[in-house]
Design a protein around this motif. Sequence first.
Motif, short mmCIF file in Angstrom:
data_model
loop_
_atom_site.label_atom_id
_atom_site.label_comp_id
_atom_site.label_asym_id
_atom_site.label_seq_id
_atom_site.Cartn_x
_atom_site.Cartn_y
_atom_site.Cartn_z
N GLY A 265 33.54 -1.06 -57.07
CA GLY A 265 34.06 -1.26 -55.86
C GLY A 265 35.87 -1.85 -55.23
N PHE A 266 36.80 -1.56 -55.53
CA PHE A 266 37.60 -2.40 -55.13
C PHE A 266 37.91 -3.44 -54.43
CE2 PHE A 266 39.37 2.00 -55.99
CZ PHE A 266 39.99 1.63 -57.20
N ASN A 267 36.89 -3.05 -53.70
CA ASN A 267 36.82 -4.22 -52.28
C ASN A 267 35.38 -5.85 -52.60
OD1 ASN A 267 38.58 -3.85 -50.57
ND2 ASN A 267 37.06 -2.09 -49.93
N TRP A 268 36.35 -6.36 -52.55
CA TRP A 268 35.06 -7.77 -52.95
C TRP A 268 35.48 -9.02 -51.13
CZ3 TRP A 268 37.70 -12.44 -54.28
CH2 TRP A 268 38.74 -12.31 -54.58
N TYR A 269 34.60 -9.46 -51.45
CA TYR A 269 33.88 -9.98 -50.73
C TYR A 269 33.76 -12.02 -50.55
CZ TYR A 269 32.45 -6.29 -48.28
OH TYR A 269 32.72 -4.72 -47.32
N PHE A 270 34.46 -12.35 -49.67
CA PHE A 270 34.07 -14.29 -49.30
C PHE A 270 32.88 -14.68 -48.31
CE2 PHE A 270 38.84 -13.82 -50.79
CZ PHE A 270 38.49 -14.90 -52.19
N VAL A 271 31.94 -15.15 -49.06
CA VAL A 271 30.76 -15.24 -47.45
C VAL A 271 30.92 -17.63 -47.42
CG1 VAL A 271 28.36 -15.56 -47.10
CG2 VAL A 271 29.33 -13.78 -48.47
N CYS A 272 30.82 -17.57 -46.58
CA CYS A 272 31.58 -19.22 -45.78
C CYS A 272 31.24 -18.60 -45.17
CB CYS A 272 33.49 -19.13 -45.93
SG CYS A 272 34.33 -18.10 -45.40
N VAL A 273 30.60 -19.87 -44.16
CA VAL A 273 30.65 -21.00 -43.05
C VAL A 273 31.33 -21.97 -43.02
CG1 VAL A 273 28.89 -21.82 -41.76
CG2 VAL A 273 28.04 -20.13 -43.84
N ILE A 274 31.86 -22.13 -41.73
CA ILE A 274 32.55 -22.87 -41.01
C ILE A 274 32.64 -23.72 -39.72
CG2 ILE A 274 34.95 -21.83 -42.40
CD1 ILE A 274 35.89 -21.10 -39.82
N ASP A 275 32.97 -24.16 -39.30
CA ASP A 275 32.77 -25.27 -37.50
C ASP A 275 33.24 -23.86 -36.43
OD1 ASP A 275 32.31 -27.51 -39.36
OD2 ASP A 275 34.16 -28.34 -38.34
N TYR A 276 32.50 -23.98 -35.80
CA TYR A 276 32.05 -22.91 -34.91
C TYR A 276 34.01 -23.67 -34.02
CZ TYR A 276 32.11 -21.60 -29.96
OH TYR A 276 32.47 -20.25 -29.20
N ASP A 277 34.57 -24.36 -33.78
CA ASP A 277 35.82 -24.69 -33.26
C ASP A 277 36.70 -23.85 -34.22
OD1 ASP A 277 34.90 -26.38 -30.98
OD2 ASP A 277 35.23 -27.73 -32.41
N ASP A 278 36.80 -24.31 -35.28
CA ASP A 278 37.56 -23.00 -36.33
C ASP A 278 37.65 -22.14 -36.08
OD1 ASP A 278 39.02 -25.54 -37.32
OD2 ASP A 278 37.80 -25.81 -38.83
N ALA A 279 35.96 -20.94 -36.20
CA ALA A 279 36.00 -19.92 -36.18
C ALA A 279 35.89 -18.79 -34.96
CB ALA A 279 34.67 -19.11 -36.30
N VAL A 280 36.26 -20.00 -33.82
CA VAL A 280 36.86 -19.34 -32.78
C VAL A 280 38.14 -19.03 -33.03
CG1 VAL A 280 34.92 -19.97 -31.46
CG2 VAL A 280 37.17 -21.27 -31.19
N LYS A 281 38.77 -19.42 -33.09
CA LYS A 281 40.89 -18.98 -33.89
C LYS A 281 41.06 -17.93 -34.11
CE LYS A 281 41.25 -24.39 -33.90
NZ LYS A 281 42.43 -25.32 -34.80
N LEU A 282 39.81 -17.38 -35.26
CA LEU A 282 39.33 -16.06 -35.79
C LEU A 282 39.62 -15.38 -35.12
CD1 LEU A 282 38.03 -17.22 -39.17
CD2 LEU A 282 40.41 -16.78 -39.02
N THR A 283 40.09 -13.31 -35.38
CA THR A 283 40.02 -12.95 -34.85
C THR A 283 39.84 -11.11 -36.29
OG1 THR A 283 42.07 -11.73 -34.53
CG2 THR A 283 41.16 -12.92 -32.64
N LYS A 284 38.21 -10.42 -35.83
CA LYS A 284 38.00 -9.77 -36.68
C LYS A 284 39.41 -8.77 -36.73
CE LYS A 284 33.71 -7.16 -37.26
NZ LYS A 284 33.12 -6.01 -36.76
#
Length: 417
Positions: A265-284
Motif C-alpha cells: 500500500g501507499f499509506n503507512w501508519y504511526f501507532v502512538c499513545v499520548i496524554d488525553y490533554d494533548d489528544a483533545v486538541k487533535l481532530t480527525k
Amino acid sequence: MSGFQDNIVKFKNNKKYMTILYVVIAIAFIAFFLYQVFKINYEPVKTEVALEKTVSASAVTQAFIVRDEYPIEASVTGTLVPLVEDGKRVASGDNVAVVFTSDEAAKTYNEIKELEKKIEYYASLQNKVGVQTADITPLDERIYSSCGDFVAAVSSGKIDTLDSFEEKVRDAITSRQLSTGAVIDPSVKLSELTTQLEQLKAKNIGYSTITAPHPGYYISVADGYESAVAYADVPELRTADAMAVINNPQKSADTEKYMCKLVDGFNWYFVCVIDYDDAVKLTKGEIVDVAFTMTTAEPLKATVVNIADTVDYKTAVILKSNLMNTEYAGLRNEQIRITFDKHTGYQISNKAIREVDGQKGVFVLNGNIVKFKKINIAYSDSEYSICNNPENEGGFVELYDEVIVEGVDLYDGKIID
C-alpha cells in the motif's frame, strides 16, 4: 554702640533671608529641571510592534510503524545483496536482490559492481579529454554546489550517501581541469580497472536472484514485525491494543525464512499513545508535523486518522503518511514529536485588546493619530493573543503596526501631542 548692634541684627536677618531665597531658587530650579526631564520622557501612550509569530503544542511519544508488508521467502539461504535501494518502487518481476552462498562470494560481487562503476566513470572522462571551454563560470558554480551538498550530507549524519556526493565533487573538479587545458590521461587507469574486472569475473561466482512477485516498495530486511498488527485493523485500533503493540510487539516465529519484503500500500501508519490533554486538541483529518527525534529521517506531515478511547488518561492516536524513501523504509519503533494546534499570526498583548461597537480590535498609532483596527483571535494565553486575518479583509491589524498597549481616553482619530 546700639547702632552697631542694630546693624549686626540687620545683617543676620538679611543673611537669613538670603539663605531662604537661595533655597527657594534651588528648589525652583530642581523642579524646573525635573519637569523638563519628565516632559522629554513622557509618553502619553505605550506601543508594541505587531510581529508575526507561530505558536503550537507538541507531544513526544513512541510510535510503532505499520505498513502493508509482504515478506518475500527466499528459495536459498546465504548472504543477501540488494539490487534496489530501500524504499524504491519496483514492478512485478523486477530483480530486487541476489543471494550468495558465502560472504566471500558476496564481497566479490560487490567489488565487481564497484569496478564497473569506476570503469564507466573513467570512460566518460576519456570522452571529455581535449574538450575546452572559454566560460568556466558554470563549472565553478557546479563545484561550489557539489561541495555544499557534500557538507550538508556530512552535517545531516547521512554517512551512507557520502560516496555519491564525493563522486560529484570529484567529477566537477575534474571537468573544470579538463575544460581549462589540464592534461589528464585516463586510459592507463581504465586499462588497469578493466584487467581487475576480468580477473574477478573469472572466479565465476554463483548466486540466486530474488524477483518481486508484484509491484511495491522494496525493503531489504524482514524484521519479523510485519504481522504484529493487521494492516486493515490499524485505523480502528483501540488504546489498549496500541499500548501492547508499542511496548511489546509480537515477532513472527518464522522470520528466518524471509530475506526481504515489499510494501504493497501507499499509506503507512504511526501507532502512538499520548496524554488525553494533548489528544483533545487533535481532530480527525487534521494535518500534523511529525519529527523523528532519534534518527536522521526528515520530518514529515501526517494525517490524523483516528483518536481512540482513553485508558488511564492516555489516548491512542493513529497517524497516516504516504511518503516513502530509504530512511522511512527502515523505521519501525521510533520516538517522534507530534506538533499540532499550530497558529500563525500577529502577536498582540492582551492589554491592548479593546471592544468597539461589538468588534474586538486594538488602537494603533499611525504617526501621531490613533486608529482602531479589527482583530481575529486564533489563539490566546494569559498574556498574548495570536491574531490573523483569514479572509484577508481591510481594516485589520497588519505587520509592523504600532499597537497601543497603554493609554487613556483613546478613540479613533485622536491626535497624540
